[in-house]
Design an enzyme around this catalytic site. Structure first.
Site, PDB file in Angstrom:
ATOM      1  N   CYS A  77       2.882   1.693   2.381  1.00 24.18           N
ATOM      2  CA  CYS A  77       2.418   3.043   2.743  1.00 24.18           C
ATOM      3  C   CYS A  77       1.411   3.564   1.710  1.00 24.18           C
ATOM      4  O   CYS A  77       1.764   3.822   0.557  1.00 24.18           O
ATOM      5  CB  CYS A  77       3.651   3.953   2.812  1.00 24.18           C
ATOM      6  N   CYS A  80       2.224   6.894   0.113  1.00 28.63           N
ATOM      7  CA  CYS A  80       3.336   6.706  -0.826  1.00 28.63           C
ATOM      8  C   CYS A  80       2.813   6.203  -2.171  1.00 28.63           C
ATOM      9  O   CYS A  80       3.248   6.666  -3.223  1.00 28.63           O
ATOM     10  CB  CYS A  80       4.355   5.698  -0.275  1.00 28.63           C
TER      11      CYS A  80
END
Length: 155
Positions: A77, A80
């Protein structure tokens, strides 16, 4: 020639033992929280022990004494990965005032599913007393600091 073969075998055996020891140490700590630069990585088992045992069927009750942030993330991600350095920075800045946890949702998919984590990154702000609040997305540091001060009541 025999010396070279012998030394190669010894080096290979040493490498193999090192890899096995690392695997044993990693496997042995899988049910414990692994500490990494002020951030504690949680497993399903350590979450139930340190944060909340969702299997108890009871109403939310935080097991910790200090307010906490849990960063639910995945290595794949991009947001993230963008948020991760900020979370680690906040863990250092608020050391002793809050606890910062991280949960890899790929490795701990059962935990993520049981908590209803559907988007990444997801941050769970947990006051020492009271209900947790959720924030989603790669928030800027100013927003994270405001949430720490408002939700976790840390000044």
């Amino acid at each position: 020639m025999k010396k070279v073969i012998f030394l190669s075998l010894v080096a290979a055996a040493f490498t193999l033992m090192t890899v096995e020891c690392k695997a044993e140490n990693h496997a042995g700590s899988s049910d414990k929280a692994a500490v990494n630069s002020s951030v504690i990585h949680l497993t399903d088992a350590s979450f139930k022990k340190l944060v909340f045992n969702y299997e108890s069927g009871n109403e939310w009750k935080y097991e910790g004494t200090l307010p906490a942030i849990i960063d639910f993330y995945a290595d794949w991600c991009a947001p993230c990965r963008q948020l991760s350095p900020l979370v680690e920075e906040l863990a250092r800045e608020y050391s002793g005032k809050i606890i910062v946890y991280k949960v890899d949702t790929v490795k701990e998919d059962i935990l993520a599913r049981n908590l209803g984590i559907t988007g990444l990154p997801t941050l769970l702000f947990i006051p020492a007393k009271g209900k947790p609040q959720v924030a989603m997305g790669a928030l800027p540091k100013e927003s994270l600091v405001q949430a720490i001060n408002d939700v976790l009541m840390v000044k």
